[in-house]
Design a protein around this motif. Structure first.
Motif, PDB file in Angstrom:
ATOM      1  N   PRO A 140       0.776  -1.062  -0.071  1.00 62.67           N
ATOM      2  CA  PRO A 140       0.223  -0.006   0.101  1.00 62.67           C
ATOM      3  C   PRO A 140       0.994   1.407   0.136  1.00 62.67           C
ATOM      4  N   MET A 141       0.206   2.393  -0.577  1.00 66.35           N
ATOM      5  CA  MET A 141       0.830   3.759  -0.433  1.00 66.35           C
ATOM      6  C   MET A 141       0.811   4.139   0.759  1.00 66.35           C
ATOM      7  N   PRO A 142       2.083   4.949   1.268  1.00 62.99           N
ATOM      8  CA  PRO A 142       1.901   5.625   2.558  1.00 62.99           C
ATOM      9  C   PRO A 142       0.651   6.114   2.741  1.00 62.99           C
ATOM     10  N   ALA A 143       0.133   6.341   4.109  1.00 57.97           N
ATOM     11  CA  ALA A 143      -1.078   6.704   4.431  1.00 57.97           C
ATOM     12  C   ALA A 143      -1.325   8.327   4.077  1.00 57.97           C
ATOM     13  N   ASP A 144       0.123   9.146   4.450  1.00 62.17           N
ATOM     14  CA  ASP A 144      -0.137  10.423   4.202  1.00 62.17           C
ATOM     15  C   ASP A 144       0.176  11.096   2.787  1.00 62.17           C
ATOM     16  N   TYR A 145       0.312  10.095   1.931  1.00 60.12           N
ATOM     17  CA  TYR A 145       0.127  10.713   0.340  1.00 60.12           C
ATOM     18  C   TYR A 145      -1.136  10.900  -0.034  1.00 60.12           C
ATOM     19  N   PRO A 146      -1.120  12.101  -0.536  1.00 64.07           N
ATOM     20  CA  PRO A 146      -2.626  12.490  -1.114  1.00 64.07           C
ATOM     21  C   PRO A 146      -3.179  11.348  -2.095  1.00 64.07           C
ATOM     22  N   ASN A 147      -4.586  11.618  -2.177  1.00 71.03           N
ATOM     23  CA  ASN A 147      -5.234  10.372  -3.079  1.00 71.03           C
ATOM     24  C   ASN A 147      -4.969  10.670  -4.431  1.00 71.03           C
ATOM     25  N   TYR A 148      -4.857  11.767  -4.912  1.00 70.74           N
ATOM     26  CA  TYR A 148      -4.234  11.888  -6.455  1.00 70.74           C
ATOM     27  C   TYR A 148      -2.982  12.857  -6.516  1.00 70.74           C
ATOM     28  N   MET A 149      -1.980  12.266  -6.948  1.00 72.32           N
ATOM     29  CA  MET A 149      -0.701  12.849  -6.491  1.00 72.32           C
ATOM     30  C   MET A 149       0.042  13.115  -7.767  1.00 72.32           C
ATOM     31  N   LEU A 150       1.022  13.913  -7.576  1.00 73.89           N
ATOM     32  CA  LEU A 150       2.090  14.584  -8.785  1.00 73.89           C
ATOM     33  C   LEU A 150       2.878  13.469  -8.881  1.00 73.89           C
ATOM     34  N   VAL A 176      -7.384   6.547   3.098  1.00 77.72           N
ATOM     35  CA  VAL A 176      -8.062   7.894   2.048  1.00 77.72           C
ATOM     36  C   VAL A 176      -8.246   8.999   2.888  1.00 77.72           C
ATOM     37  N   ALA A 177      -8.524   8.921   4.143  1.00 80.59           N
ATOM     38  CA  ALA A 177      -8.948  10.069   4.869  1.00 80.59           C
ATOM     39  C   ALA A 177      -7.479  10.652   5.759  1.00 80.59           C
ATOM     40  N   GLN A 178      -6.458   9.872   5.679  1.00 77.95           N
ATOM     41  CA  GLN A 178      -5.113  10.481   6.430  1.00 77.95           C
ATOM     42  C   GLN A 178      -4.813  11.707   5.995  1.00 77.95           C
ATOM     43  N   PRO A 179      -4.587  11.982   4.577  1.00 85.81           N
ATOM     44  CA  PRO A 179      -4.121  13.071   4.191  1.00 85.81           C
ATOM     45  C   PRO A 179      -5.060  14.244   4.125  1.00 85.81           C
ATOM     46  N   PHE A 180      -6.244  14.049   4.717  1.00 89.58           N
ATOM     47  CA  PHE A 180      -6.975  15.170   4.855  1.00 89.58           C
ATOM     48  C   PHE A 180      -6.842  15.893   6.408  1.00 89.58           C
ATOM     49  N   ARG A 181      -6.475  15.189   7.104  1.00 90.49           N
ATOM     50  CA  ARG A 181      -6.253  15.353   8.493  1.00 90.49           C
ATOM     51  C   ARG A 181      -5.076  16.295   8.903  1.00 90.49           C
ATOM     52  N   THR A 182      -5.399  17.539   8.238  1.00 88.57           N
ATOM     53  CA  THR A 182      -4.218  18.526   8.378  1.00 88.57           C
ATOM     54  C   THR A 182      -4.585  19.513   9.524  1.00 88.57           C
ATOM     55  N   ARG A 183      -5.980  19.857   9.607  1.00 91.28           N
ATOM     56  CA  ARG A 183      -6.421  20.583  10.405  1.00 91.28           C
ATOM     57  C   ARG A 183      -7.536  20.089  11.558  1.00 91.28           C
ATOM     58  N   LEU A 184      -7.173  19.887  12.911  1.00 97.78           N
ATOM     59  CA  LEU A 184      -7.860  19.254  13.744  1.00 97.78           C
ATOM     60  C   LEU A 184      -9.351  19.983  14.003  1.00 97.78           C
ATOM     61  N   GLU A 185     -10.079  19.001  14.020  1.00102.22           N
ATOM     62  CA  GLU A 185     -11.791  20.004  14.249  1.00102.22           C
ATOM     63  C   GLU A 185     -12.426  18.618  15.305  1.00102.22           C
ATOM     64  N   PRO A 186     -13.446  19.263  15.943  1.00103.41           N
ATOM     65  CA  PRO A 186     -14.204  18.422  16.968  1.00103.41           C
ATOM     66  C   PRO A 186     -14.869  17.875  16.173  1.00103.41           C
ATOM     67  N   GLU A 187     -15.347  16.528  16.448  1.00105.95           N
ATOM     68  CA  GLU A 187     -16.080  15.449  15.847  1.00105.95           C
ATOM     69  C   GLU A 187     -17.659  15.970  15.895  1.00105.95           C
ATOM     70  N   PRO A 188     -18.267  15.874  14.976  1.00102.39           N
ATOM     71  CA  PRO A 188     -19.622  16.419  14.888  1.00102.39           C
ATOM     72  C   PRO A 188     -20.494  15.054  15.516  1.00102.39           C
ATOM     73  N   PRO A 189     -21.368  15.726  16.140  1.00101.66           N
ATOM     74  CA  PRO A 189     -22.474  14.556  16.811  1.00101.66           C
ATOM     75  C   PRO A 189     -23.520  13.701  16.003  1.00101.66           C
ATOM     76  N   ARG A 190     -22.544  13.070  14.897  1.00 98.28           N
ATOM     77  CA  ARG A 190     -23.356  12.297  13.879  1.00 98.28           C
ATOM     78  C   ARG A 190     -22.100  11.236  13.380  1.00 98.28           C
ATOM     79  N   PRO A 191     -22.821  10.320  12.460  1.00 96.89           N
ATOM     80  CA  PRO A 191     -21.524   9.242  12.305  1.00 96.89           C
ATOM     81  C   PRO A 191     -20.645   9.896  11.267  1.00 96.89           C
ATOM     82  N   LEU A 192     -19.334   9.423  11.426  1.00 88.54           N
ATOM     83  CA  LEU A 192     -18.109   9.938  10.644  1.00 88.54           C
ATOM     84  C   LEU A 192     -18.726   9.827   9.029  1.00 88.54           C
ATOM     85  N   VAL A 193     -18.202  10.666   8.293  1.00 89.76           N
ATOM     86  CA  VAL A 193     -18.174  10.749   7.065  1.00 89.76           C
ATOM     87  C   VAL A 193     -17.346   9.575   6.371  1.00 89.76           C
TER      88      VAL A 193
END
Length: 599
Positions: free
Chosen positions: A108-118, A531-548
């Motif tokens: 597998p590609m490293p988790a921090d790689y963007p989903n579509y990469m240069l 898939v979600a890992q590269p998006f996690r660059t700005r921490l936000e509180p989890e909303p009170p609903r199921p995760l996207v």
């Protein structure tokens, strides 16, 4: 003579001959270890070459890879200046398939790689792959292959004589038990310039996309881009940000998709699945085309934007481009019909209109493969078209010891399909898997080409096309690595449901059989986490609903329930379709599946 005609001619000739069954190869004995081994030449150290080296090692073969350049990567190694007889890419090239879908099945590609990469990050992945499996020691760099010819005793030994030339110009002859051609087919640009009258007097610059690197040279100029494939779309968009005016000339038009699907997820992760194959097989093709085109035009009217193609949506691969409709909306890119000719510094188009004071024309008109080092007898027509069983083996050979890797087109990622080819080919060369008689192979080629001609009007494209998941499954079946979905559902439902309803990631083909990888199960269970890992660059509180993050599984489970209803009661098909049409969010996911799924 096109490919279908040449196959029919060969079938007629073979009808008067006894069938030739592929026998097991005689192996050589290593004089140091006493073990049985076979030497295999791998031509090219791009992604196809790297996975072929690894597959050889997995099957106990002894690979020697010849790479004409001084590094690995092939097409994906960017060079400031294009080099003759080698592939070339532009500086801003971004992949069209996401990391989870395009990675090799046991790495597998490293988790921090963007989903579509240069391209540069993809090249780094290949370096990690080569390092992890210790592949570099099997590669001879700066060595070109001049000829590949059958040995005099080929009918018995299946051996090949390979002549190479190193950087000092010294030639050397080698004998190999097998040859894997991994040199790619994007090395010889096709330029139709000579077909256009008046081009000799054009004062501007004409070039092929093979030469294009960036838009700097076109700043403030008036530019025409000819061709609306993926490269043509990318280059037109990029040039439009620097040029005074950019025109995009197309003969047939194109259906345009973005890389992003609903909820911002990668298009191919929500689209390429076994569920998709089942849906498209149950629904009438005309209905699928109508519904999908309707939804796609709801995003932007292709006719209004000048993009409306002459073909239906499922007949050809769509154009993957995130920005083209927006650039058309802003007037930065202007669509034009097919080019007719040159008039001084002006260009004349098929509708009779003319654009004056053009400074440059960029032809994005494709490539021809260059396999001039192969025996001419393997070529079935002009441009080095090759008759290939399963798009791999030339059926004309008495022994299946030469394979052409990666010479196909599909609506899906290329690398997992090439890896599957390599795993299959090396087992054939090792004598662990047998091919059918030559007449059977030719009949299969003819059948597949005729079937593809119903959607691909070009005979060459029809010969190259394969349906992604069915193609992988057919090769996997012959090796015993096709996932046993029923068994998974009974033993481990969490994995089985993801294999059946989720994205068809490459890890599925490492769950069982030869080459089984112990990490495959965990890779499937955690694929959406990566898939979600590269998006996690700005921490936000989890909303009170199921995760996207859970939405893909919920979507596929809902769609699976719809399929079950269809299977149990065909008479309720209309109601199911009505439910789908009423749910616009689900339709967007369904549209993506239709576009990328098997035909």
């Amino acid at each position: 003579m096109d490919q279908a005609q040449s196959v029919e001619t060969e079938l007629e000739r073979l009808s008067h001959q006894p069938p030739i069954v592929s026998p097991v190869l005689c192996r050589k004995t290593d004089r140091h270890t006493g073990s049985m081994s076979q030497r295999v030449a791998v031509i090219g150290a791009g992604p196809s070459g790297l996975t072929s080296i690894k597959s050889c090692l997995d099957e106990g073969l002894e690979p020697t890879c010849f790479e004409s350049s001084d590094d690995i990567g092939g097409l994906w190694r960017f060079k400031e200046t294009p080099e003759p007889s080698r592939s070339s890419i532009y500086r801003s090239l971004v992949v069209n398939t996401s990391k989870e879908m395009m990675c090799f099945s046991d790495f597998p590609m490293p988790a921090d790689y963007p989903n579509y990469m240069l391209h540069s990050q993809l090249l780094q992945y290949f370096r990690l792959y080569a390092q992890h499996f210790d592949l570099l020691r099997h590669i001879t760099f700066q060595t070109s292959v001049l000829t590949v010819r059958q040995r005099p005793d080929f009918s018995r030994s299946g051996q090949w004589e390979v002549v190479t030339e190193n950087r000092e110009g010294q030639e050397q002859r080698h004998v190999f038990d097998g040859v894997l051609v991994c040199s790619g087919h994007y090395t010889q640009p096709v330029s139709p310039l000579d077909q256009f009258p008046g081009h000799e007097s054009f004062p501007g610059r004409c070039l092929h996309s093979w030469e294009y690197k960036d838009a700097d040279a076109f700043r403030g100029k008036r530019v025409v881009v000819v061709g609306i494939g993926n490269s043509g779309g990318d280059i037109a968009v990029e040039i439009s940000r620097a040029a005074e005016k950019t025109f995009l000339s197309t003969r047939k038009g194109a259906w345009v998709l973005a890389r992003m699907s609903s909820s911002g997820l990668p298009l191919d992760m929500t689209a390429i699945s076994r569920l998709t194959v089942l849906l498209t097989s149950l629904l009438p093709r005309a209905l699928v085309n109508w519904a999908a085109e309707r939804i796609l035009n709801h995003r932007y009217d292709h006719r209004l934007y000048g993009l409306q193609p002459t073909h239906r949506l499922l007949e050809q691969k769509p154009l993957i481009n995130d920005d083209l409709p927006g650039r058309i909306l802003q007037g930065a890119v202007v669509l034009k019909p097919d080019l007719r000719g040159f008039q001084g510094s002006g260009l004349l188009f098929q509708d009779g209109t003319t654009e004056e004071d053009i400074d440059a024309v960029v032809f994005c008109t494709g490539y021809n493969g260059n396999f001039s080092f192969l025996p001419p007898s393997l070529c079935s027509g002009p441009g080095w078209d090759l008759n290939l069983y399963r798009r791999v083996f030339p059926p004309a050979l008495e022994r299946p010891t030469l394979a052409i890797m990666g010479l196909f087109q599909t609506k899906g990622p290329i690398f997992p399909a090439v890896e599957m080819q390599a795993r299959w080919v090396t087992r054939v060369i090792a004598g662990l898997t047998q091919l059918p008689p030559r007449k059977t192979m030719l009949s299969k080629i003819e059948t597949e080409t005729k079937r593809n001609m119903k959607s691909c009007l070009c005979p060459r494209q029809a010969a190259l096309h394969v349906d992604y998941i069915p193609y992988l499954d057919s090769l996997a079946e012959q090796m015993g690595v096709r996932p046993n979905i029923l068994g998974l559902l009974l033993r481990e439902p969490s994995v089985g449901l993801r294999v059946l309803l989720g994205p068809c990631t490459p890890y599925q083909y490492r769950l069982r059989g030869p080459g089984k990888w112990d990490g495959a199960r965990q890779a499937i269970l955690t694929q959406w986490e990566r898939v979600a890992q590269p998006f996690r660059t700005r921490l936000e509180p989890e909303p009170p609903r199921p995760l996207v993050l859970l939405s893909p599984l919920l979507i596929t489970l809902s769609a699976g329930a719809g399929i079950l209803a269809v299977v149990l009661s065909q008479c309720k098909l209309t109601l199911v379709l009505q439910d789908l049409l009423q749910d616009s969010t689900h339709l967007l996911d369904w549209l993506s599946a239709l576009l990328w799924g098997s035909e």
